[in-house]
Design an enzyme around this catalytic site. Structure first.
Site, PDB file in Angstrom:
ATOM      1  N   ASN A  27     -15.394  -0.735 -35.888  1.00 50.46           N
ATOM      2  CA  ASN A  27     -14.936  -0.067 -35.135  1.00 50.46           C
ATOM      3  C   ASN A  27     -15.015   1.646 -35.032  1.00 50.46           C
ATOM      4  O   ASN A  27     -15.142   1.332 -36.167  1.00 50.46           O
ATOM      5  CB  ASN A  27     -13.834  -0.269 -35.085  1.00 50.46           C
ATOM      6  CG  ASN A  27     -12.706  -0.739 -33.686  1.00 50.46           C
ATOM      7  OD1 ASN A  27     -13.501   0.490 -32.947  1.00 50.46           O
ATOM      8  ND2 ASN A  27     -12.709  -1.456 -33.307  1.00 50.46           N
ATOM      9  N   GLN A  83      -9.547  -9.221 -24.838  1.00 48.34           N
ATOM     10  CA  GLN A  83      -8.975  -7.995 -23.735  1.00 48.34           C
ATOM     11  C   GLN A  83      -9.996  -8.456 -22.704  1.00 48.34           C
ATOM     12  O   GLN A  83     -11.244  -7.552 -22.598  1.00 48.34           O
ATOM     13  CB  GLN A  83      -8.937  -6.910 -24.048  1.00 48.34           C
ATOM     14  CG  GLN A  83      -8.032  -6.553 -24.942  1.00 48.34           C
ATOM     15  CD  GLN A  83      -8.155  -5.303 -25.488  1.00 48.34           C
ATOM     16  OE1 GLN A  83      -8.636  -4.929 -26.505  1.00 48.34           O
ATOM     17  NE2 GLN A  83      -6.448  -4.064 -25.669  1.00 48.34           N
ATOM     18  N   GLY A  89      -5.713  -4.497 -20.582  1.00 44.42           N
ATOM     19  CA  GLY A  89      -6.668  -3.647 -22.164  1.00 44.42           C
ATOM     20  C   GLY A  89      -7.448  -2.977 -21.450  1.00 44.42           C
ATOM     21  O   GLY A  89      -7.538  -2.306 -23.005  1.00 44.42           O
ATOM     22  N   GLN A  90      -8.541  -4.070 -21.494  1.00 42.08           N
ATOM     23  CA  GLN A  90      -9.940  -3.483 -21.752  1.00 42.08           C
ATOM     24  C   GLN A  90     -10.247  -1.876 -21.600  1.00 42.08           C
ATOM     25  O   GLN A  90     -10.186  -1.840 -20.599  1.00 42.08           O
ATOM     26  CB  GLN A  90     -11.440  -4.247 -21.355  1.00 42.08           C
ATOM     27  CG  GLN A  90     -12.150  -4.220 -20.985  1.00 42.08           C
ATOM     28  CD  GLN A  90     -13.022  -5.356 -20.395  1.00 42.08           C
ATOM     29  OE1 GLN A  90     -13.102  -5.830 -19.231  1.00 42.08           O
ATOM     30  NE2 GLN A  90     -14.332  -6.398 -20.817  1.00 42.08           N
ATOM     31  N   THR A  91     -10.962  -1.649 -22.847  1.00 38.81           N
ATOM     32  CA  THR A  91     -11.302  -0.149 -22.137  1.00 38.81           C
ATOM     33  C   THR A  91     -12.645   0.532 -22.112  1.00 38.81           C
ATOM     34  O   THR A  91     -13.246   1.331 -21.373  1.00 38.81           O
ATOM     35  CB  THR A  91     -10.804   0.773 -22.984  1.00 38.81           C
ATOM     36  OG1 THR A  91     -11.557   0.472 -24.878  1.00 38.81           O
ATOM     37  CG2 THR A  91      -9.240   1.284 -23.572  1.00 38.81           C
ATOM     38  N   HIS A  94     -17.479  -4.169 -20.764  1.00 40.48           N
ATOM     39  CA  HIS A  94     -18.753  -5.024 -21.912  1.00 40.48           C
ATOM     40  C   HIS A  94     -17.676  -6.142 -22.498  1.00 40.48           C
ATOM     41  O   HIS A  94     -16.708  -6.027 -23.443  1.00 40.48           O
ATOM     42  CB  HIS A  94     -19.134  -4.444 -22.802  1.00 40.48           C
ATOM     43  CG  HIS A  94     -20.362  -5.085 -23.768  1.00 40.48           C
ATOM     44  ND1 HIS A  94     -21.805  -4.018 -23.563  1.00 40.48           N
ATOM     45  CD2 HIS A  94     -20.320  -6.143 -24.034  1.00 40.48           C
ATOM     46  CE1 HIS A  94     -22.937  -5.235 -24.043  1.00 40.48           C
ATOM     47  NE2 HIS A  94     -21.841  -6.262 -24.463  1.00 40.48           N
ATOM     48  N   HIS A  96     -16.358  -8.267 -24.931  1.00 37.39           N
ATOM     49  CA  HIS A  96     -16.189  -7.815 -26.686  1.00 37.39           C
ATOM     50  C   HIS A  96     -15.027  -8.759 -28.152  1.00 37.39           C
ATOM     51  O   HIS A  96     -13.920  -9.077 -26.567  1.00 37.39           O
ATOM     52  CB  HIS A  96     -16.347  -6.812 -27.122  1.00 37.39           C
ATOM     53  CG  HIS A  96     -15.294  -5.363 -27.001  1.00 37.39           C
ATOM     54  ND1 HIS A  96     -15.212  -5.702 -25.432  1.00 37.39           N
ATOM     55  CD2 HIS A  96     -14.170  -5.087 -27.352  1.00 37.39           C
ATOM     56  CE1 HIS A  96     -14.349  -4.507 -24.995  1.00 37.39           C
ATOM     57  NE2 HIS A  96     -13.404  -4.605 -26.084  1.00 37.39           N
ATOM     58  N   HIS A  98     -12.318  -8.527 -30.340  1.00 34.82           N
ATOM     59  CA  HIS A  98     -11.895  -8.584 -31.531  1.00 34.82           C
ATOM     60  C   HIS A  98     -11.275  -8.826 -32.986  1.00 34.82           C
ATOM     61  O   HIS A  98     -10.623  -9.781 -32.468  1.00 34.82           O
ATOM     62  CB  HIS A  98     -10.702  -7.204 -31.106  1.00 34.82           C
ATOM     63  CG  HIS A  98     -10.741  -6.174 -30.133  1.00 34.82           C
ATOM     64  ND1 HIS A  98     -10.063  -5.066 -30.500  1.00 34.82           N
ATOM     65  CD2 HIS A  98     -10.615  -6.299 -29.141  1.00 34.82           C
ATOM     66  CE1 HIS A  98     -10.566  -4.417 -29.619  1.00 34.82           C
ATOM     67  NE2 HIS A  98     -11.230  -4.995 -28.370  1.00 34.82           N
TER      68      HIS A  98
END
Length: 154
Positions: A27, A83, A89-91, A94, A96, A98
């Site tokens: 990350n 997310q 809260g997905q920024t 795509h 993914h 965490h």
């Protein structure tokens, strides 16, 4: 081989493990040491956009990586989170996962982790890592997976 992650390109030096349809990478802005991401190869914006095969492959890779992250970062537990959409809260658009190593008494107790996941990229007190820092961590993690890659690629 680099991979497209939403609008970002993840260089091969940051990817530490691959499966048939997914990849894991370090990350750029981890909330704790060892916070890694696992993404689908195909750019799917939302979880429901993945095929059943992609869902299976994604979580098989999470399952494979989890004990290594826990061991390497001396964790006693993990938070595994998706997310799914901007309001969650997905920024990066795509899918993914965490994978966040956890320890007794860590600063993310009492489910604060979900608040932190939604806001950590915007906080200035959490620094963005350099490509070199990310490459060092990815190289270290990659060593745990290279020996058995063939059996997991199938």
């Amino acid at each position: 081989m680099s991979s497209k992650f939403g609008h970002v390109v993840i260089t091969s030096s940051c990817i530490f493990c691959r499966s048939a349809l997914s990849y894991a990478f370090v990350n750029k802005k981890p909330i704790v040491p060892g916070h890694v991401l696992i993404a689908s190869d195909r750019e799917a914006r939302r979880f429901q956009d993945l095929t059943p095969e992609e869902v299976s492959d994604l979580f098989k890779l999470v399952h494979r990586i989890s004990p290594v992250i826990e061991k390497v970062f001396s964790a006693s537990a993990l938070t595994i989170a998706i997310q799914d959409g901007k309001d969650a809260g997905q920024t990066i658009e795509h899918v993914h996962v965490h994978l966040v190593p956890r320890k007794a008494g860590d600063p993310l107790q009492d489910d604060r982790i979900y608040e932190v996941l939604q806001t950590h990229e915007k906080k200035e007190d959490i620094k963005w890592r350099t490509d070199s820092e990310m490459e060092i961590e990815a190289t270290m993690l990659k060593a745990y997976f290279e020996e058995n890659d063939d059996e997991y690629q199938q």
